[in-house]
Design a protein around this motif. Structure first.
Motif, PDB file in Angstrom:
ATOM      1  N   VAL A  24       0.869  -1.169   0.000  1.00 34.78           N
ATOM      2  CA  VAL A  24       0.000   0.000   0.000  1.00 34.78           C
ATOM      3  C   VAL A  24       0.908   1.221   0.000  1.00 34.78           C
ATOM      4  O   VAL A  24       1.713   1.414   0.914  1.00 34.78           O
ATOM      5  N   VAL A  25       0.801   2.012  -1.079  1.00 32.60           N
ATOM      6  CA  VAL A  25       1.664   3.159  -1.305  1.00 32.60           C
ATOM      7  C   VAL A  25       0.924   4.442  -0.926  1.00 32.60           C
ATOM      8  O   VAL A  25      -0.183   4.678  -1.414  1.00 32.60           O
ATOM      9  N   GLU A  50       3.799   6.160   5.547  1.00 30.18           N
ATOM     10  CA  GLU A  50       4.223   4.776   5.713  1.00 30.18           C
ATOM     11  C   GLU A  50       3.771   3.904   4.548  1.00 30.18           C
ATOM     12  O   GLU A  50       2.620   3.966   4.136  1.00 30.18           O
ATOM     13  N   LEU A  51       4.703   3.089   4.055  1.00 29.04           N
ATOM     14  CA  LEU A  51       4.362   2.010   3.136  1.00 29.04           C
ATOM     15  C   LEU A  51       3.890   0.847   3.997  1.00 29.04           C
ATOM     16  O   LEU A  51       4.429   0.624   5.089  1.00 29.04           O
ATOM     17  N   ALA A  52       2.909   0.107   3.528  1.00 32.82           N
ATOM     18  CA  ALA A  52       2.471  -1.111   4.214  1.00 32.82           C
ATOM     19  C   ALA A  52       2.795  -2.282   3.293  1.00 32.82           C
ATOM     20  O   ALA A  52       2.245  -2.386   2.197  1.00 32.82           O
ATOM     21  N   VAL A  53       3.718  -3.136   3.708  1.00 32.84           N
ATOM     22  CA  VAL A  53       4.189  -4.254   2.892  1.00 32.84           C
ATOM     23  C   VAL A  53       3.575  -5.547   3.423  1.00 32.84           C
ATOM     24  O   VAL A  53       3.826  -5.936   4.564  1.00 32.84           O
ATOM     25  N   TYR A  54       2.753  -6.190   2.594  1.00 29.22           N
ATOM     26  CA  TYR A  54       2.124  -7.466   2.938  1.00 29.22           C
ATOM     27  C   TYR A  54       2.933  -8.573   2.267  1.00 29.22           C
ATOM     28  O   TYR A  54       2.937  -8.690   1.046  1.00 29.22           O
ATOM     29  N   ARG A  55       3.597  -9.389   3.064  1.00 27.45           N
ATOM     30  CA  ARG A  55       4.451 -10.443   2.499  1.00 27.45           C
ATOM     31  C   ARG A  55       3.631 -11.632   1.980  1.00 27.45           C
ATOM     32  O   ARG A  55       4.094 -12.364   1.117  1.00 27.45           O
TER      33      ARG A  55
END
Length: 87
Positions: A24-25, A50-55
């Motif tokens: 999420v950018v 904040e970037l939200a990085v879903y692995r």
């Protein structure tokens, strides 16, 4: 669905380069969820966001604080060029 190749780069170093489920950018026009197969797009990044990085699907996101720069989705995945980045 195939994974999205994601790279986060600052002027000092490459912070992250790996395949993830979604990012999420925090774009200047609003937040965008980027997954594999997303249409090509470019946006500037909001300052102090904040970037939200879903692995993986359903995972708790890893939050990475970024400031300035831009994000580009292309044939090679998502690249975020940020002025600064840190957790």
């Amino acid at each position: 669905m195939a994974d999205l190749h994601f790279e986060l780069v600052t002027p000092e170093k490459q912070v992250l380069s790996e395949d993830v489920y979604m990012v999420v950018v925090p774009g200047s026009e609003g937040e965008m969820g980027i997954m594999a197969g997303h249409a090509p797009v470019m946006t500037t990044i909001k300052d102090n966001a904040e970037l939200a990085v879903y692995r993986s699907a359903g995972a708790t996101p890893e939050k990475i604080r970024v400031s300035g720069g831009f994000a580009e989705v292309g044939d090679n995945g998502l690249t975020v060029l940020a002025e600064s980045a840190g957790e």
